[in-house]
Design a protein around this motif. Structure first.
Motif, mmCIF file in Angstrom:
data_model
loop_
_atom_site.group_PDB
_atom_site.id
_atom_site.type_symbol
_atom_site.label_atom_id
_atom_site.label_comp_id
_atom_site.label_asym_id
_atom_site.label_seq_id
_atom_site.Cartn_x
_atom_site.Cartn_y
_atom_site.Cartn_z
ATOM 1 N N LEU A 73 0.838 -1.211 0.000
ATOM 2 C CA LEU A 73 0.000 0.000 0.000
ATOM 3 C C LEU A 73 0.869 1.256 0.000
ATOM 4 O O LEU A 73 0.593 2.217 -0.735
ATOM 5 N N ASP A 74 1.917 1.237 0.801
ATOM 6 C CA ASP A 74 2.831 2.382 0.842
ATOM 7 C C ASP A 74 3.511 2.586 -0.511
ATOM 8 O O ASP A 74 3.661 3.728 -0.981
ATOM 9 N N LEU A 75 3.923 1.486 -1.137
ATOM 10 C CA LEU A 75 4.588 1.575 -2.439
ATOM 11 C C LEU A 75 3.647 2.170 -3.484
ATOM 12 O O LEU A 75 4.066 3.014 -4.302
ATOM 13 N N LEU A 76 2.383 1.765 -3.453
ATOM 14 C CA LEU A 76 1.397 2.322 -4.383
ATOM 15 C C LEU A 76 1.227 3.821 -4.152
ATOM 16 O O LEU A 76 1.116 4.605 -5.110
ATOM 17 N N LEU A 77 1.223 4.226 -2.886
ATOM 18 C CA LEU A 77 1.118 5.652 -2.560
ATOM 19 C C LEU A 77 2.298 6.430 -3.131
ATOM 20 O O LEU A 77 2.120 7.517 -3.709
ATOM 21 N N PHE A 78 3.505 5.882 -2.999
ATOM 22 C CA PHE A 78 4.696 6.578 -3.497
ATOM 23 C C PHE A 78 4.728 6.624 -5.024
ATOM 24 O O PHE A 78 5.150 7.622 -5.604
ATOM 25 N N LEU A 79 4.301 5.556 -5.666
ATOM 26 C CA LEU A 79 4.410 5.479 -7.116
ATOM 27 C C LEU A 79 3.323 6.276 -7.831
ATOM 28 O O LEU A 79 3.544 6.740 -8.965
ATOM 29 N N TYR A 80 2.157 6.447 -7.211
ATOM 30 C CA TYR A 80 1.038 7.111 -7.891
ATOM 31 C C TYR A 80 0.680 8.451 -7.252
ATOM 32 O O TYR A 80 0.724 9.499 -7.903
ATOM 33 N N ASN A 81 0.367 8.444 -5.964
ATOM 34 C CA ASN A 81 -0.162 9.653 -5.335
ATOM 35 C C ASN A 81 0.884 10.749 -5.161
ATOM 36 O O ASN A 81 0.584 11.934 -5.351
ATOM 37 N N VAL A 82 2.098 10.363 -4.778
ATOM 38 C CA VAL A 82 3.130 11.389 -4.553
ATOM 39 C C VAL A 82 3.487 12.115 -5.845
ATOM 40 O O VAL A 82 3.553 13.356 -5.860
ATOM 41 N N PRO A 83 3.716 11.421 -6.991
ATOM 42 C CA PRO A 83 3.988 12.170 -8.226
ATOM 43 C C PRO A 83 2.834 13.079 -8.653
ATOM 44 O O PRO A 83 3.068 14.191 -9.137
ATOM 45 N N VAL A 84 1.588 12.613 -8.480
ATOM 46 C CA VAL A 84 0.448 13.460 -8.840
ATOM 47 C C VAL A 84 0.398 14.694 -7.942
ATOM 48 O O VAL A 84 0.141 15.813 -8.405
ATOM 49 N N THR A 85 0.645 14.500 -6.650
ATOM 50 C CA THR A 85 0.670 15.638 -5.734
ATOM 51 C C THR A 85 1.785 16.609 -6.098
ATOM 52 O O THR A 85 1.605 17.833 -6.036
ATOM 53 N N LEU A 86 2.923 16.086 -6.497
ATOM 54 C CA LEU A 86 4.043 16.934 -6.924
ATOM 55 C C LEU A 86 3.643 17.786 -8.122
ATOM 56 O O LEU A 86 3.903 18.996 -8.157
ATOM 57 N N GLY A 87 3.002 17.163 -9.114
ATOM 58 C CA GLY A 87 2.544 17.925 -10.278
ATOM 59 C C GLY A 87 1.491 18.944 -9.907
ATOM 60 O O GLY A 87 1.446 20.050 -10.475
ATOM 61 N N VAL A 102 -10.335 11.536 -10.233
ATOM 62 C CA VAL A 102 -11.172 10.607 -9.454
ATOM 63 C C VAL A 102 -10.310 9.560 -8.755
ATOM 64 O O VAL A 102 -10.462 9.306 -7.553
ATOM 65 N N THR A 103 -9.401 8.928 -9.493
ATOM 66 C CA THR A 103 -8.607 7.846 -8.908
ATOM 67 C C THR A 103 -7.649 8.353 -7.847
ATOM 68 O O THR A 103 -7.425 7.685 -6.832
ATOM 69 N N TYR A 104 -7.065 9.522 -8.061
ATOM 70 C CA TYR A 104 -6.090 10.068 -7.110
ATOM 71 C C TYR A 104 -6.725 10.286 -5.741
ATOM 72 O O TYR A 104 -6.207 9.835 -4.711
ATOM 73 N N ASN A 105 -7.857 10.955 -5.706
ATOM 74 C CA ASN A 105 -8.504 11.251 -4.424
ATOM 75 C C ASN A 105 -9.108 10.008 -3.783
ATOM 76 O O ASN A 105 -8.979 9.783 -2.581
ATOM 77 N N SER A 106 -9.751 9.185 -4.579
ATOM 78 C CA SER A 106 -10.400 7.989 -4.036
ATOM 79 C C SER A 106 -9.372 6.962 -3.581
ATOM 80 O O SER A 106 -9.520 6.350 -2.516
ATOM 81 N N ILE A 164 -17.699 8.694 -6.656
ATOM 82 C CA ILE A 164 -18.924 9.167 -7.305
ATOM 83 C C ILE A 164 -18.906 10.672 -7.540
ATOM 84 O O ILE A 164 -19.329 11.153 -8.600
ATOM 85 N N HIS A 165 -18.399 11.438 -6.566
ATOM 86 C CA HIS A 165 -18.616 12.882 -6.572
ATOM 87 C C HIS A 165 -17.427 13.727 -7.007
ATOM 88 O O HIS A 165 -17.579 14.938 -7.180
ATOM 89 N N TYR A 166 -16.244 13.148 -7.163
ATOM 90 C CA TYR A 166 -15.121 13.962 -7.638
ATOM 91 C C TYR A 166 -15.204 14.134 -9.154
ATOM 92 O O TYR A 166 -15.524 13.200 -9.891
#
Length: 337
Positions: A73-87, A102-106, A164-166
């Protein structure tokens, strides 16, 4: 990750201060990325072989897959969420499109609660191991996989409203990623999130660890435990307790910002912009210290790390260096004679 996905400050920060803060936050997100991925991969390289260890205890066969689950789970956070947050920090507005919005927030919420419920499962297993040592739980790979899948399912369940709502919206020519849930529903969702999905499991973990600490340290001894078993349980309990405490302490500021944010306008002020980014940085940094906690408190992780670092190539290099030193010493002795 939630309401702060794409909003930027329109007041409260000057252009120069905004540029400097963006550069600072971008540097810190890069640092988290560079520290988090190697540490998590190293932890996985140690934990996965340990799952197949023949002499593993009954509880280790159950908690091992959960620790691997947390690391994944941590690895997925680093590989996907952190780069998106950086951008998101580097660019004005939302540059990633609807699907990533949608995918980033959910996915962020799914990962957080799947992590949390994995820690809850570890707490319950530690409780059984210490206070009910004669109780035998099913420890087959199928049961372990079922527990891990259940944590993902529960994490996905609490994030359904975000899926649903993002959506992305256009505001004055800029694209933003926002939660379009009505304000009253959003407030109710946050109350349910905190009051039903987070608080009861947190209280259950506190109760478990209170009983465990009382049994292992206050009573000093349990009739059903040997001295080595008691020491092993103490080390495992300390590691699990430190992991839980740091998780809660470093995520609380983020959730406070989320709960205090009533609408997207608040995030366009300088203080809320800084608070949202600082709290998100602290939350991400929590995932970086998980490997440090494991390698500091777990004897199995320490042994696995030593075994991993003792590669055949390294041993051959040390042996050749030793032979060279011996040969040099022999030549020195010969010249003296």
């Amino acid at each position: 990750m939630t309401a702060n996905s794409s909003a930027g400050p329109s007041s409260g920060l000057g252009d120069l201060s905004l540029l400097q803060s963006r550069r600072l936050f971008a540097s810190l997100y890069c640092l988290i990325f560079l520290l988090g991925i190697p540490g998590t991969l190293l932890l996985l390289l140690v934990l996965i072989p340990d799952l197949l260890r023949p002499g593993a205890s009954h509880v280790s066969r159950l908690t091992g897959p959960l620790l691997v689950n947390i690391a994944l789970l941590d690895l997925l956070l680093f590989l996907y969420n952190v780069p998106v947050t950086l951008g998101n920090v580097l660019f004005q507005g939302w540059p990633w499109g609807y699907v990533v919005c949608v995918t980033y927030n959910s996915l962020s919420l799914t990962i957080v609660f799947a992590d949390f419920y994995s820690l809850l499962a570890v707490s319950l297993l530690r409780y059984v191991a210490v206070l009910r040592p004669t109780c035998t739980l099913a420890a087959s790979p199928r049961h372990s996989a079922g527990v891990c899948v259940s944590t993902w399912a529960l994490g996905s369940l609490v994030s359904v409203p975000l899926w649903i709502h993002y959506a992305t919206v256009q505001v004055e020519g800029e694209t933003y990623c926002v939660n379009q849930m009505p304000r009253q529903q959003l407030a109710l969702y946050y109350r349910l999130l905190g009051g039903a999905a987070f608080l009861p499991p947190m209280l259950l973990m506190i109760l478990c660890y209170a009983r465990i600490v009382c049994a292992l340290w206050v009573r000093r001894a349990l009739a059903s435990h040997t001295a080595s078993s008691l020491q092993s349980n103490r080390r495992a309990t300390v590691m699990a307790l430190v992991t839980v405490v740091t998780f809660v302490a470093m995520w609380v500021p983020y959730w406070l910002v989320v709960f205090l944010t009533k609408d997207d306008e608040l995030l366009r002020t300088g203080p809320m912009y800084l608070a949202s980014n600082l709290s998100t940085l602290l939350a991400y940094a929590n995932r970086c210290i998980n490997p440090l906690i494991s390698f500091s408190f777990s004897s199995h992780c320490q042994a696995g790390l030593r075994k991993l670092l003792r590669r055949p190539g390294c041993r051959a290099h040390r042996c050749s260096m030793g032979r060279l030193r011996e040969a040099a010493g022999g030549r020195g002795e010969h010249s003296r004679h």
